[in-house]
Design a protein around this motif. Structure first.
Motif, PDB file in Angstrom:
ATOM      1  N   SER A  99       0.839  -1.185   0.000  1.00  0.00           N
ATOM      2  CA  SER A  99       0.000   0.000   0.000  1.00  0.00           C
ATOM      3  C   SER A  99       0.879   1.241   0.000  1.00  0.00           C
ATOM      4  N   THR A 100       0.491   2.213  -0.806  1.00  0.00           N
ATOM      5  CA  THR A 100       1.227   3.478  -0.813  1.00  0.00           C
ATOM      6  C   THR A 100       0.594   4.489   0.152  1.00  0.00           C
ATOM      7  N   ARG A 101      -0.677   4.283   0.508  1.00  0.00           N
ATOM      8  CA  ARG A 101      -1.319   5.148   1.500  1.00  0.00           C
ATOM      9  C   ARG A 101      -2.169   4.306   2.435  1.00  0.00           C
ATOM     10  N   PRO A 102      -1.679   4.138   3.668  1.00  0.00           N
ATOM     11  CA  PRO A 102      -0.346   4.507   4.183  1.00  0.00           C
ATOM     12  C   PRO A 102       0.721   3.580   3.614  1.00  0.00           C
ATOM     13  N   PRO A 103       1.997   3.964   3.706  1.00  0.00           N
ATOM     14  CA  PRO A 103       3.057   3.118   3.150  1.00  0.00           C
ATOM     15  C   PRO A 103       3.227   1.837   3.979  1.00  0.00           C
ATOM     16  N   ALA A 123      -5.896  -6.925  14.700  1.00  0.00           N
ATOM     17  CA  ALA A 123      -5.088  -6.895  13.480  1.00  0.00           C
ATOM     18  C   ALA A 123      -3.627  -7.197  13.819  1.00  0.00           C
ATOM     19  N   ALA A 124      -2.858  -7.491  12.792  1.00  0.00           N
ATOM     20  CA  ALA A 124      -1.425  -7.674  12.997  1.00  0.00           C
ATOM     21  C   ALA A 124      -0.839  -6.381  13.539  1.00  0.00           C
ATOM     22  N   PRO A 125       0.107  -6.462  14.479  1.00  0.00           N
ATOM     23  CA  PRO A 125       0.641  -5.238  15.097  1.00  0.00           C
ATOM     24  C   PRO A 125       1.150  -4.222  14.081  1.00  0.00           C
ATOM     25  N   ALA A 126       1.864  -4.694  13.053  1.00  0.00           N
ATOM     26  CA  ALA A 126       2.382  -3.747  12.055  1.00  0.00           C
ATOM     27  C   ALA A 126       1.254  -3.082  11.279  1.00  0.00           C
ATOM     28  N   VAL A 127       0.186  -3.860  11.021  1.00  0.00           N
ATOM     29  CA  VAL A 127      -0.953  -3.302  10.288  1.00  0.00           C
ATOM     30  C   VAL A 127      -1.708  -2.297  11.155  1.00  0.00           C
ATOM     31  N   ALA A 128      -1.973  -2.677  12.405  1.00  0.00           N
ATOM     32  CA  ALA A 128      -2.713  -1.777  13.307  1.00  0.00           C
ATOM     33  C   ALA A 128      -1.971  -0.465  13.497  1.00  0.00           C
ATOM     34  N   ALA A 129      -0.653  -0.537  13.618  1.00  0.00           N
ATOM     35  CA  ALA A 129       0.129   0.688  13.793  1.00  0.00           C
ATOM     36  C   ALA A 129       0.104   1.539  12.532  1.00  0.00           C
ATOM     37  N   ALA A 130       0.168   0.878  11.365  1.00  0.00           N
ATOM     38  CA  ALA A 130       0.178   1.643  10.110  1.00  0.00           C
ATOM     39  C   ALA A 130      -1.178   2.269   9.808  1.00  0.00           C
ATOM     40  N   LEU A 131      -2.269   1.564  10.181  1.00  0.00           N
ATOM     41  CA  LEU A 131      -3.619   2.052   9.861  1.00  0.00           C
ATOM     42  C   LEU A 131      -4.209   2.927  10.956  1.00  0.00           C
ATOM     43  N   ASP A 132      -3.508   3.051  12.063  1.00  0.00           N
ATOM     44  CA  ASP A 132      -4.030   3.860  13.163  1.00  0.00           C
ATOM     45  C   ASP A 132      -4.200   5.313  12.703  1.00  0.00           C
ATOM     46  N   GLY A 133      -5.393   5.822  12.843  1.00  0.00           N
ATOM     47  CA  GLY A 133      -5.678   7.194  12.427  1.00  0.00           C
ATOM     48  C   GLY A 133      -6.032   7.329  10.961  1.00  0.00           C
ATOM     49  N   GLU A 134      -6.023   6.228  10.211  1.00  0.00           N
ATOM     50  CA  GLU A 134      -6.372   6.304   8.777  1.00  0.00           C
ATOM     51  C   GLU A 134      -7.893   6.431   8.632  1.00  0.00           C
ATOM     52  N   ARG A 135      -8.297   7.471   7.922  1.00  0.00           N
ATOM     53  CA  ARG A 135      -9.739   7.712   7.746  1.00  0.00           C
ATOM     54  C   ARG A 135     -10.365   6.622   6.891  1.00  0.00           C
ATOM     55  N   GLY A 136     -11.550   6.185   7.323  1.00  0.00           N
ATOM     56  CA  GLY A 136     -12.309   5.204   6.534  1.00  0.00           C
ATOM     57  C   GLY A 136     -12.023   3.765   6.895  1.00  0.00           C
ATOM     58  N   VAL A 137     -10.980   3.481   7.709  1.00  0.00           N
ATOM     59  CA  VAL A 137     -10.640   2.103   8.066  1.00  0.00           C
ATOM     60  C   VAL A 137     -11.225   1.803   9.437  1.00  0.00           C
ATOM     61  N   SER A 138     -11.989   0.741   9.538  1.00  0.00           N
ATOM     62  CA  SER A 138     -12.607   0.352  10.800  1.00  0.00           C
ATOM     63  C   SER A 138     -11.593  -0.364  11.692  1.00  0.00           C
ATOM     64  N   ARG A 139     -11.942  -0.464  12.976  1.00  0.00           N
ATOM     65  CA  ARG A 139     -11.047  -1.158  13.907  1.00  0.00           C
ATOM     66  C   ARG A 139     -10.930  -2.640  13.539  1.00  0.00           C
ATOM     67  N   ARG A 140     -12.004  -3.268  13.163  1.00  0.00           N
ATOM     68  CA  ARG A 140     -12.010  -4.638  12.640  1.00  0.00           C
ATOM     69  C   ARG A 140     -12.616  -4.578  11.243  1.00  0.00           C
TER      70      ARG A 140
END
Length: 204
Positions: A99-103, A123-140
């Protein structure tokens, strides 16, 4: 009457009836006696007999080491032709999610589903950290997995998401399990999109 030196009439031999009989004149033309009085067939052929080729030297055969490649998960040496790493047991065939957004650049094998979302324990720790604060992405949000038969599947969380999950622009109904192929685009919500790549064994 013509006779030889001893007064005997000359011998007459029909060459067509006695092919194996050598006359004195024919014998002299074909070859001469050796010093020991024996006839040498090699002199008639004009060549020496061929010697058998020498046998190759016998010795220990050198063995060729099997080709290996590093495991994508633990970097251990994996022999070519095997389906799983002997150290971590991860499958050689695996996924790359880019993914380029977020990288984000993720790798995942066949050991269960890979959860995508912002929840740090789901979620996987690396994924949860990368998607944290990303608009439009749900917690699960959704899960992607590689089945034992090699098939790829995507499932949106059964509770559904606020902004939806899409495969190549087609929305996935909540809880449905839909197939995914190499090169497909998986989008979480409006902006976050992953390209799914299938990685086979590196060429030998």
């Amino acid at each position: 009457m013509v006779t030889d030196e001893e007064g005997r009439p000359p011998r007459y031999v029909d060459k067509f009836l006695a092919e194996d009989v050598f006359l004195d004149d024919e014998y002299d033309e074909a070859g001469e006696d050796d010093e020991d009085g024996e006839y040498d067939e090699d002199d008639e052929a004009g060549e020496e007999r061929d010697e058998p080729p020498p046998r190759p030297p016998s010795g220990p055969q050198t063995s060729v080491a099997p080709r290996t490649h590093p495991c994508w998960s633990c970097a251990a040496d994996v022999p070519s032709g095997t389906s799983a790493c002997p150290e971590c047991q991860e499958s050689v065939r695996h996924l790359r999610l880019i993914s380029t957004r977020p990288p984000v650049h993720l790798r995942h094998g066949s050991c269960g589903p890979l959860n995508l979302g912002r929840h740090p324990s789901w979620a996987a720790p690396a994924v949860a950290a990368a998607l944290d604060g990303e608009r439009g992405v749900s917690r699960r949000h959704a899960s992607i997995e590689m089945a034992p038969d090699g098939g790829l599947w995507l499932t949106e969380h059964p509770a559904g998401t606020m902004n939806g999950t899409f495969v190549n622009g087609e929305r996935v109904p909540p809880g449905d399990r839909v197939p995914v192929a190499d090169g497909d685009t998986v989008r979480l919500g409006t902006y976050c999109a992953f390209t799914v790549l299938v990685v086979e064994e590196p060429p030998a």
